[in-house]
Enzyme design. Structure first.
Site, short mmCIF file in Angstrom:
data_model
loop_
_atom_site.label_atom_id
_atom_site.label_comp_id
_atom_site.label_asym_id
_atom_site.label_seq_id
_atom_site.Cartn_x
_atom_site.Cartn_y
_atom_site.Cartn_z
N ASN A 151 -37.70 6.47 -12.13
CA ASN A 151 -38.25 6.48 -13.49
C ASN A 151 -39.17 5.26 -13.63
O ASN A 151 -38.71 4.15 -13.91
CB ASN A 151 -37.11 6.46 -14.52
CG ASN A 151 -37.64 6.53 -15.94
OD1 ASN A 151 -38.80 6.23 -16.20
ND2 ASN A 151 -36.78 6.91 -16.87
N SER A 153 -41.65 5.44 -15.79
CA SER A 153 -42.43 6.05 -16.87
C SER A 153 -41.76 6.06 -18.24
O SER A 153 -42.35 6.57 -19.19
CB SER A 153 -42.76 7.49 -16.47
OG SER A 153 -41.60 8.16 -15.98
N CYS A 154 -40.54 5.49 -18.38
CA CYS A 154 -39.91 5.50 -19.71
C CYS A 154 -40.79 4.71 -20.67
O CYS A 154 -41.07 3.54 -20.43
CB CYS A 154 -38.51 4.90 -19.65
SG CYS A 154 -37.77 4.81 -21.29
N ASN A 218 -44.21 12.23 -17.86
CA ASN A 218 -43.23 11.84 -18.86
C ASN A 218 -43.90 12.05 -20.22
O ASN A 218 -45.03 12.54 -20.28
CB ASN A 218 -42.81 10.38 -18.64
CG ASN A 218 -41.42 10.09 -19.23
OD1 ASN A 218 -41.12 10.50 -20.34
ND2 ASN A 218 -40.60 9.40 -18.47
N THR A 219 -43.24 11.70 -21.30
CA THR A 219 -43.81 11.91 -22.63
C THR A 219 -45.02 11.00 -22.85
O THR A 219 -45.15 9.96 -22.22
CB THR A 219 -42.75 11.64 -23.70
OG1 THR A 219 -42.15 10.38 -23.42
CG2 THR A 219 -41.70 12.73 -23.72
C1 LIG Z 1 -35.01 13.11 -25.81
C2 LIG Z 1 -35.69 12.91 -24.50
C3 LIG Z 1 -35.14 12.04 -23.56
C4 LIG Z 1 -35.77 11.83 -22.34
N1 LIG Z 1 -35.18 11.00 -21.42
C5 LIG Z 1 -35.76 10.81 -20.21
C6 LIG Z 1 -35.13 10.03 -19.20
O1 LIG Z 1 -34.04 9.48 -19.38
N2 LIG Z 1 -35.79 9.88 -18.02
C7 LIG Z 1 -36.98 10.48 -17.75
O2 LIG Z 1 -37.52 10.33 -16.65
N3 LIG Z 1 -37.59 11.26 -18.68
C8 LIG Z 1 -37.01 11.44 -19.88
N4 LIG Z 1 -37.60 12.27 -20.81
C9 LIG Z 1 -38.90 12.92 -20.49
C10 LIG Z 1 -38.71 14.35 -20.00
O3 LIG Z 1 -37.99 14.42 -18.80
C11 LIG Z 1 -40.08 15.05 -19.80
O4 LIG Z 1 -40.81 14.33 -18.83
C12 LIG Z 1 -40.90 15.15 -21.08
O5 LIG Z 1 -40.09 15.46 -22.19
C13 LIG Z 1 -42.03 16.20 -20.97
O6 LIG Z 1 -41.50 17.49 -20.75
P1 LIG Z 1 -41.39 18.62 -21.92
O7 LIG Z 1 -42.75 18.79 -22.48
O8 LIG Z 1 -40.83 19.82 -21.24
O9 LIG Z 1 -40.44 18.04 -22.94
C14 LIG Z 1 -36.98 12.50 -22.04
C15 LIG Z 1 -37.53 13.38 -22.99
C16 LIG Z 1 -36.90 13.61 -24.21
C17 LIG Z 1 -37.51 14.57 -25.20
#
Ligand SMILES: Cc1cc2nc3c(=O)[nH]c(=O)nc-3n(C[C@H](O)[C@H](O)[C@H](O)COP(=O)(O)O)c2cc1C
Length: 374
Positions: A151, A153-154, A218-219
């Protein structure tokens, strides 16, 4: 012959190319077991770290919805809306490594043919922090994790040496990847942040460090909207907000643009696509750009927490699409549209002779007047 959904990615055999990404759907043993029972080919655990994790005092995720017959966007639950995006400021897993370790072992024992990827995260500001990456990597692989996802990218870390702050620094990306590769016996995937100017630069750092795959996105950094009546952010604690991460439908085109840059720059490398996938037509975009697997978060969160209907539709959609096009395996269509993304000046225009990529016509030559015959 019926289409084969199975695929090999970074040397690992997947029954299908769809994974739950690291997030709430993969935060517990019971969720991951349910996910495998539902048919997901792989799961990336919620990110595991060694530092203390305390989340904000209130909801960690909300969903922004639009009203089809107006321009109204709001997180308030109301009937007849369509999902626009998820917004979260959730930190990594608040469960320690010794909570995760026996669970990784039990999940692998119950589902030996499914791929379990451990997402890990530590700091990078000292040798001790770098050793934390190795501690996490060794513990997870010793318990049976099939791969490690770093990770990098958080988006919610204040620490300058963690999360997307590493992902924004190509040298740190390289160093962290190399440190993990030094002890890894399983493939190492680097999950990069989309929040940089040119993701190709950080991906190069990851591959130089020995990454077996790059994962994106990631987001995306973002704020919740302000309620026009209360003048409060729709998500806040004591009126305060900090930038969080946008996921779901809104980021599909954004994440695809990042992925196109990546797969074009490194056509022979492995990529896992994430961002806005809810059905096969979305995942198909990532595959056509060159990805070997696809990951899902937001859509699964909204479907019984782990996406049983989402995975059913992904599998059915993939089978139907492959039958329609006469494809046998993912390799028959992976990357088919990678080279269709070109610079703007390469796009045909009605009068190509008059366009010089936005530059002026060469000095010293007569300008060509429209409609004149020289
Ligand atoms: C509530 C939440 C918690 C997340 N926690 C993590 C995490 O712990 N580690 C990580 O690499 N990405 C985390 N992500 C990112 C997701 O794995 C993903 O990369 C991102 O939401 C984009 O995908 P989506 O459009 O399908 O949601 C999180 C996303 C959300 C919404």
């Amino acid at each position: 012959m019926a289409p084969q959904l199975g695929t090999t990615f970074t040397g690992l055999r997947f029954e299908n190319p769809f994974l739950l990404s690291s997030a709430p759907p993969t935060e517990s043993e019971s969720n991951i077991m349910r996910a495998f029972d539902a048919g997901w080919g792989g799961v990336v655990t919620k990110t595991i770290g060694l530092h203390p994790v305390v989340n904000v005092d209130g909801p960690k995720t909300k969903f922004l919805r639009s009203t089809p017959d107006s321009a109204h966007l709001s997180m308030q639950k109301r009937p007849g809306t369509a999902l626009h995006s998820s917004w979260n400021w959730e930190l990594i897993s608040d469960k320690p490594l010794d909570w995760w370790a026996p669970r990784i072992a039990r999940i692998k024992l119950a589902h030996p043919t499914r791929v379990l990827v451990a997402s890990i995260m530590a700091g990078s500001g000292s040798d001790e922090e770098l050793r934390h990456w190795q501690t996490l990597a060794k513990a997870c692989q010793d318990e049976g994790a099939d791969a490690l996802e770093l990770n990098l990218s958080c988006p919610h870390m204040d620490r300058k040496d963690m999360g997307s702050n590493i992902g924004k620094d190509t040298e740190l990306v390289s160093v962290v990847t190399e440190v993990v590769k030094d002890v890894a016996r399983v493939p190492v995937w680097a999950k990069l942040t989309p929040s940089t100017t040119d993701i190709v630069v950080e991906a190069r750092g990851a591959f130089l460090g020995g990454a077996d795959a790059v994962v994106s996105s990631n987001t995306f950094p973002s704020l919740p909207l302000i309620d026009p009546e209360t003048l409060e952010f729709e998500m806040n604690v004591d009126g305060l907000v900090s930038p969080g991460g946008l996921g779901g439908p809104a980021i599909l085109p954004l994440s695809l643009a990042k992925m196109a840059q990546l797969t074009q720059a490194f056509p022979d490398k492995s990529f896992s696509g994430i961002g806005g996938i809810a059905e096969f037509s979305h995942a198909l975009n990532y595959f056509l750009l060159g990805c070997g697997t696809a990951q899902v978060c937001t859509a699964a969160m909204l479907d019984h927490a782990i996406g049983p209907n989402v995975i059913r539709n992904l599998l059915a959609g993939m089978t139907a699409t492959m039958e329609r096009h006469g494809w046998q395996t993912l390799e028959d269509f992976r990357g088919l549209r990678r080279d269709r993304v070109v610079t703007h000046s390469k796009i045909r225009r009605p009068d190509a002779k008059r366009y010089h990529g936005g530059y002026d016509e060469a000095e010293g030559y007569a300008a060509e007047a429209a409609g004149t015959d020289r």
